[in-house]
Design a protein around this motif. Structure first.
Motif, PDB file in Angstrom:
ATOM      1  N   GLY A  57       0.650  -1.251  -0.033  1.00 53.86           N
ATOM      2  CA  GLY A  57      -0.092   0.016   0.119  1.00 53.86           C
ATOM      3  C   GLY A  57       0.822   1.303   0.194  1.00 53.86           C
ATOM      4  N   LYS A  58       1.836   1.196   0.810  1.00 55.04           N
ATOM      5  CA  LYS A  58       2.739   2.376   0.788  1.00 55.04           C
ATOM      6  C   LYS A  58       3.419   2.688  -0.326  1.00 55.04           C
ATOM      7  CE  LYS A  58       6.992   2.134   2.492  1.00 55.04           C
ATOM      8  NZ  LYS A  58       8.211   1.903   2.939  1.00 55.04           N
ATOM      9  N   GLU A  59       4.056   1.674  -0.846  1.00 56.21           N
ATOM     10  CA  GLU A  59       4.754   1.452  -2.173  1.00 56.21           C
ATOM     11  C   GLU A  59       3.789   2.035  -3.458  1.00 56.21           C
ATOM     12  OE1 GLU A  59       8.105   1.441  -2.404  1.00 56.21           O
ATOM     13  OE2 GLU A  59       8.275   0.991  -0.359  1.00 56.21           O
ATOM     14  N   LEU A  60       2.753   1.585  -3.409  1.00 60.01           N
ATOM     15  CA  LEU A  60       1.851   2.159  -4.518  1.00 60.01           C
ATOM     16  C   LEU A  60       1.603   3.529  -4.382  1.00 60.01           C
ATOM     17  CD1 LEU A  60      -0.032   1.691  -6.929  1.00 60.01           C
ATOM     18  CD2 LEU A  60      -1.837   0.936  -5.383  1.00 60.01           C
ATOM     19  N   GLY A  61       1.368   4.061  -3.225  1.00 55.90           N
ATOM     20  CA  GLY A  61       1.317   5.521  -2.854  1.00 55.90           C
ATOM     21  C   GLY A  61       2.476   6.408  -3.520  1.00 55.90           C
ATOM     22  N   ILE A  62       3.563   5.639  -3.132  1.00 61.88           N
ATOM     23  CA  ILE A  62       4.886   6.363  -3.640  1.00 61.88           C
ATOM     24  C   ILE A  62       4.815   6.308  -5.138  1.00 61.88           C
ATOM     25  CG2 ILE A  62       7.352   6.270  -3.701  1.00 61.88           C
ATOM     26  CD1 ILE A  62       7.073   5.153  -0.800  1.00 61.88           C
ATOM     27  N   VAL A  64      -8.702  -4.150   3.429  1.00 61.02           N
ATOM     28  CA  VAL A  64      -8.805  -2.953   2.605  1.00 61.02           C
ATOM     29  C   VAL A  64      -8.463  -2.070   3.372  1.00 61.02           C
ATOM     30  CG1 VAL A  64     -10.249  -1.870   1.118  1.00 61.02           C
ATOM     31  CG2 VAL A  64     -10.236  -4.268   1.127  1.00 61.02           C
ATOM     32  N   ASN A  65      -8.805  -1.620   4.355  1.00 58.61           N
ATOM     33  CA  ASN A  65      -8.415  -0.474   5.245  1.00 58.61           C
ATOM     34  C   ASN A  65      -7.227  -0.417   5.586  1.00 58.61           C
ATOM     35  OD1 ASN A  65     -11.349   0.685   5.090  1.00 58.61           O
ATOM     36  ND2 ASN A  65     -12.148  -0.662   6.882  1.00 58.61           N
ATOM     37  N   THR A  66      -6.519  -1.353   5.923  1.00 54.30           N
ATOM     38  CA  THR A  66      -5.351  -1.577   6.132  1.00 54.30           C
ATOM     39  C   THR A  66      -4.473  -0.962   4.936  1.00 54.30           C
ATOM     40  OG1 THR A  66      -5.458  -3.082   7.919  1.00 54.30           O
ATOM     41  CG2 THR A  66      -3.220  -2.918   6.935  1.00 54.30           C
ATOM     42  N   PHE A  67      -4.702  -1.487   3.903  1.00 53.99           N
ATOM     43  CA  PHE A  67      -3.976  -1.163   2.451  1.00 53.99           C
ATOM     44  C   PHE A  67      -3.979   0.279   2.216  1.00 53.99           C
ATOM     45  CE2 PHE A  67      -3.156  -0.560  -1.779  1.00 53.99           C
ATOM     46  CZ  PHE A  67      -2.535  -1.646  -2.434  1.00 53.99           C
ATOM     47  N   VAL A  68      -5.485   0.749   2.326  1.00 63.22           N
ATOM     48  CA  VAL A  68      -5.590   2.152   1.882  1.00 63.22           C
ATOM     49  C   VAL A  68      -4.730   3.092   3.019  1.00 63.22           C
ATOM     50  CG1 VAL A  68      -7.597   3.946   1.829  1.00 63.22           C
ATOM     51  CG2 VAL A  68      -7.893   1.606   0.788  1.00 63.22           C
ATOM     52  N   HIS A  69      -5.160   2.963   4.183  1.00 66.40           N
ATOM     53  CA  HIS A  69      -4.361   3.740   5.293  1.00 66.40           C
ATOM     54  C   HIS A  69      -2.929   4.059   5.092  1.00 66.40           C
ATOM     55  CE1 HIS A  69      -4.039   5.849   9.084  1.00 66.40           C
ATOM     56  NE2 HIS A  69      -3.055   4.931   9.514  1.00 66.40           N
ATOM     57  N   SER A  70      -2.184   2.834   4.628  1.00 65.97           N
ATOM     58  CA  SER A  70      -0.851   2.982   4.277  1.00 65.97           C
ATOM     59  C   SER A  70      -0.595   3.890   3.036  1.00 65.97           C
ATOM     60  CB  SER A  70      -0.195   1.266   4.257  1.00 65.97           C
ATOM     61  OG  SER A  70       0.987   1.393   4.062  1.00 65.97           O
ATOM     62  N   TYR A  71      -1.336   3.469   2.014  1.00 65.73           N
ATOM     63  CA  TYR A  71      -1.304   4.415   0.768  1.00 65.73           C
ATOM     64  C   TYR A  71      -1.483   5.893   0.980  1.00 65.73           C
ATOM     65  CZ  TYR A  71      -2.636   6.070  -3.761  1.00 65.73           C
ATOM     66  OH  TYR A  71      -2.775   6.977  -4.926  1.00 65.73           O
ATOM     67  N   LEU A  72      -2.459   6.469   1.785  1.00 59.72           N
ATOM     68  CA  LEU A  72      -2.748   7.623   2.057  1.00 59.72           C
ATOM     69  C   LEU A  72      -1.822   8.349   2.865  1.00 59.72           C
ATOM     70  CD1 LEU A  72      -6.943   7.271   2.800  1.00 59.72           C
ATOM     71  CD2 LEU A  72      -5.639   7.998   0.501  1.00 59.72           C
ATOM     72  N   LYS A  73      -1.052   7.591   3.407  1.00 58.01           N
ATOM     73  CA  LYS A  73       0.008   8.140   4.275  1.00 58.01           C
ATOM     74  C   LYS A  73       1.489   8.794   3.091  1.00 58.01           C
ATOM     75  CE  LYS A  73       0.174   5.615   8.409  1.00 58.01           C
ATOM     76  NZ  LYS A  73       0.759   4.891   9.384  1.00 58.01           N
ATOM     77  N   GLU A  74       1.280   8.166   2.086  1.00 59.76           N
ATOM     78  CA  GLU A  74       2.331   8.702   0.898  1.00 59.76           C
ATOM     79  C   GLU A  74       1.678   9.518  -0.104  1.00 59.76           C
ATOM     80  OE1 GLU A  74       5.424   8.098   1.180  1.00 59.76           O
ATOM     81  OE2 GLU A  74       5.218   6.933   3.000  1.00 59.76           O
ATOM     82  N   ASN A  75       0.321   9.210  -0.217  1.00 62.15           N
ATOM     83  CA  ASN A  75      -0.387   9.884  -1.683  1.00 62.15           C
ATOM     84  C   ASN A  75      -1.657  10.192  -1.220  1.00 62.15           C
ATOM     85  OD1 ASN A  75      -0.112  11.088  -4.246  1.00 62.15           O
ATOM     86  ND2 ASN A  75      -1.431   9.377  -4.733  1.00 62.15           N
ATOM     87  N   ALA A  76      -2.030  11.472  -0.968  1.00 63.44           N
ATOM     88  CA  ALA A  76      -3.370  11.795  -0.071  1.00 63.44           C
ATOM     89  C   ALA A  76      -4.354  11.874  -1.515  1.00 63.44           C
ATOM     90  CB  ALA A  76      -3.318  12.924   0.553  1.00 63.44           C
ATOM     91  N   ILE A  77      -5.515  11.362  -1.067  1.00 65.34           N
ATOM     92  CA  ILE A  77      -6.764  11.246  -2.159  1.00 65.34           C
ATOM     93  C   ILE A  77      -7.970  11.557  -1.578  1.00 65.34           C
ATOM     94  CG2 ILE A  77      -7.782  10.027  -3.868  1.00 65.34           C
ATOM     95  CD1 ILE A  77      -5.446   8.514  -4.657  1.00 65.34           C
ATOM     96  N   PRO A  78      -8.696  12.506  -1.802  1.00 64.35           N
ATOM     97  CA  PRO A  78      -9.847  12.875  -1.032  1.00 64.35           C
ATOM     98  C   PRO A  78     -10.976  11.894  -1.301  1.00 64.35           C
ATOM     99  CG  PRO A  78      -9.508  14.599  -2.775  1.00 64.35           C
ATOM    100  CD  PRO A  78      -8.208  13.752  -2.678  1.00 64.35           C
ATOM    101  N   GLY A  79     -11.947  11.604  -0.625  1.00 65.98           N
ATOM    102  CA  GLY A  79     -13.139  10.812  -0.737  1.00 65.98           C
ATOM    103  C   GLY A  79     -12.914   9.214  -0.919  1.00 65.98           C
ATOM    104  N   ALA A  80     -11.936   8.950  -0.006  1.00 66.85           N
ATOM    105  CA  ALA A  80     -11.622   7.423  -0.210  1.00 66.85           C
ATOM    106  C   ALA A  80     -12.387   6.721   0.799  1.00 66.85           C
ATOM    107  CB  ALA A  80      -9.978   7.330   0.014  1.00 66.85           C
ATOM    108  N   SER A  81     -13.773   6.630   0.612  1.00 70.11           N
ATOM    109  CA  SER A  81     -14.602   5.940   1.480  1.00 70.11           C
ATOM    110  C   SER A  81     -14.675   4.473   1.095  1.00 70.11           C
ATOM    111  CB  SER A  81     -16.086   6.731   1.452  1.00 70.11           C
ATOM    112  OG  SER A  81     -16.442   6.402   0.334  1.00 70.11           O
ATOM    113  N   PHE A  82     -14.955   3.751   2.072  1.00 75.52           N
ATOM    114  CA  PHE A  82     -15.260   2.264   1.707  1.00 75.52           C
ATOM    115  C   PHE A  82     -15.851   2.032   0.568  1.00 75.52           C
ATOM    116  CE2 PHE A  82     -16.469  -2.109   1.994  1.00 75.52           C
ATOM    117  CZ  PHE A  82     -15.432  -2.836   2.076  1.00 75.52           C
ATOM    118  N   SER A  83     -17.056   2.504   0.685  1.00 69.77           N
ATOM    119  CA  SER A  83     -18.153   2.262  -0.319  1.00 69.77           C
ATOM    120  C   SER A  83     -17.746   2.819  -1.904  1.00 69.77           C
ATOM    121  CB  SER A  83     -19.665   2.976   0.019  1.00 69.77           C
ATOM    122  OG  SER A  83     -19.414   4.573   0.112  1.00 69.77           O
ATOM    123  N   THR A  84     -17.005   3.818  -1.956  1.00 68.69           N
ATOM    124  CA  THR A  84     -16.631   4.175  -3.185  1.00 68.69           C
ATOM    125  C   THR A  84     -15.563   3.379  -3.595  1.00 68.69           C
ATOM    126  OG1 THR A  84     -17.285   6.699  -2.283  1.00 68.69           O
ATOM    127  CG2 THR A  84     -15.973   6.278  -4.595  1.00 68.69           C
TER     128      THR A  84
END
Length: 324
Positions: free
Chosen positions: A116-121, A257-277
């Motif tokens: 997740g982190k590396e994809l954000g980078i 999924v939430n673990t992956f996304v949380h790690s991603y968002l630390k490196e590349n912030a994207i607004p609106g990343a709700s689980f349903s979306t």
């Protein structure tokens, strides 16, 4: 065998700075668009990729993108130059990458967080690379099937004298596919929800395209599908694919999924990343891939994929649907 020898001779003549070749062999590879050859020299290990279907200009751009990412510390394969501004041979569509040793994704939480982190980078760095690139190769083939197309598929299966495993899978799961087409159609397309699609993305972020060393990403592989697209959509697809890789139940998959996304968002912030979306985007993207498989199987006369490819997507859809 003659072609094999000529490729080895080509490598020795073109990449003289990498040392004397000690070993040269074909690599087992599932990609229908390329043939891969491993070779070891006195200075390192490398992979020669010979692309069967692909435009030279796009392959050259892909290598330029990889070199750009390498220069900024992203964990991607390093391409070797054959000239001052050239990576890909213009006649045989071949190029050389460094070879990386590693282990496949094992489903651990530590590996999940790191990819997740590396994809954000990767997305953050790709967003800094200005290049004209198509939105989606063969976009028409991936569009969701219309009712008339679904009815045609159903009739072809019904009239078939002999139904193979793929036909049986499609016939069994057409109601699920149709219901999820309708569910997606009821929502505003994520392409119009404000998620930028004009940025470069990997194009096929899934467990088979990442190698690890321990719990850390060693390298992100296979940039052949690189294109302009939606980083949000790719985040959603990757988060679900990696989280569902161990085929756990919906509740556990949602936590992953939430673990992956949380790690991603630390490196590349994207607004609106709700689980349903995120869930919607994953189902939409998976249906894109199923649509392409159905068109290949029932409309173009050539189908290179095994039934397991469809079966995999169906299984992911079933789990994701239960998480709604």
């Amino acid at each position: 065998m003659e072609q094999f020898r000529s490729l080895r001779t080509y490598v020795e003549a073109t990449y003289s700075g990498i040392g004397k070749i000690k070993e040269f062999r074909i690599l087992p590879h599932s990609n229908i668009n390329s043939k891969n050859y491993f070779f070891r020299t006195t200075k390192g290990r490398y992979v020669l990729k010979k692309v069967v279907h692909g435009r030279h200009a796009n392959l050259e751009r892909m290598c330029e993108i990889l070199a750009f990412c390498i220069s900024r510390g992203v964990k991607v394969p390093e391409p070797l130059r054959i000239g001052p501004d050239q990576y890909v041979h213009p006649k045989n569509n071949s190029f050389v990458l460094r070879f990386y040793r590693g282990i496949p994704f094992n489903g651990s939480r530590e590996q999940l967080k790191d990819i997740g982190k590396e994809l954000g980078i990767l997305h953050r760095v790709l967003s800094q690379y200005p290049i004209s690139y198509p939105w989606k190769p063969e976009e028409r083939g991936y569009r969701h099937l219309k009712k008339s197309e679904l009815e045609r598929v159903r009739n072809l299966i019904k009239r078939a004298r002999q139904r193979d495993r793929f036909d049986l899978l499609v016939g069994e799961h057409l109601p699920l596919i149709e219901s999820l087409y309708a569910w997606c159609a009821q929502r505003v397309s994520f392409e119009k929800e404000g998620f930028a699609r004009g940025k470069l993305i990997h194009g096929d972020m899934q467990p088979g395209n990442v190698l690890f060393w321990g719990n850390k990403v060693k390298v992100i592989l296979d940039f052949g599908a690189t294109r302009r697209g939606s980083p949000f959509s790719e985040l959603a697809f990757a988060a679900f694919r990696f989280s569902l890789a161990d085929h756990g139940d919906g509740r556990e998959a949602r936590k992953r999924v939430n673990t992956f996304v949380h790690s991603y968002l630390k490196e590349n912030a994207i607004p609106g990343a709700s689980f349903s979306t995120l869930q919607y985007c994953f189902i939409f993207e998976t249906l894109d891939r199923i649509s392409n498989l159905l068109r290949l199987a029932y409309g173009r006369g050539s189908f290179p994929w095994p039934p397991e490819e469809l079966e995999k997507h169906i299984r992911f859809l079933q789990i994701a649907r239960e998480m709604r």
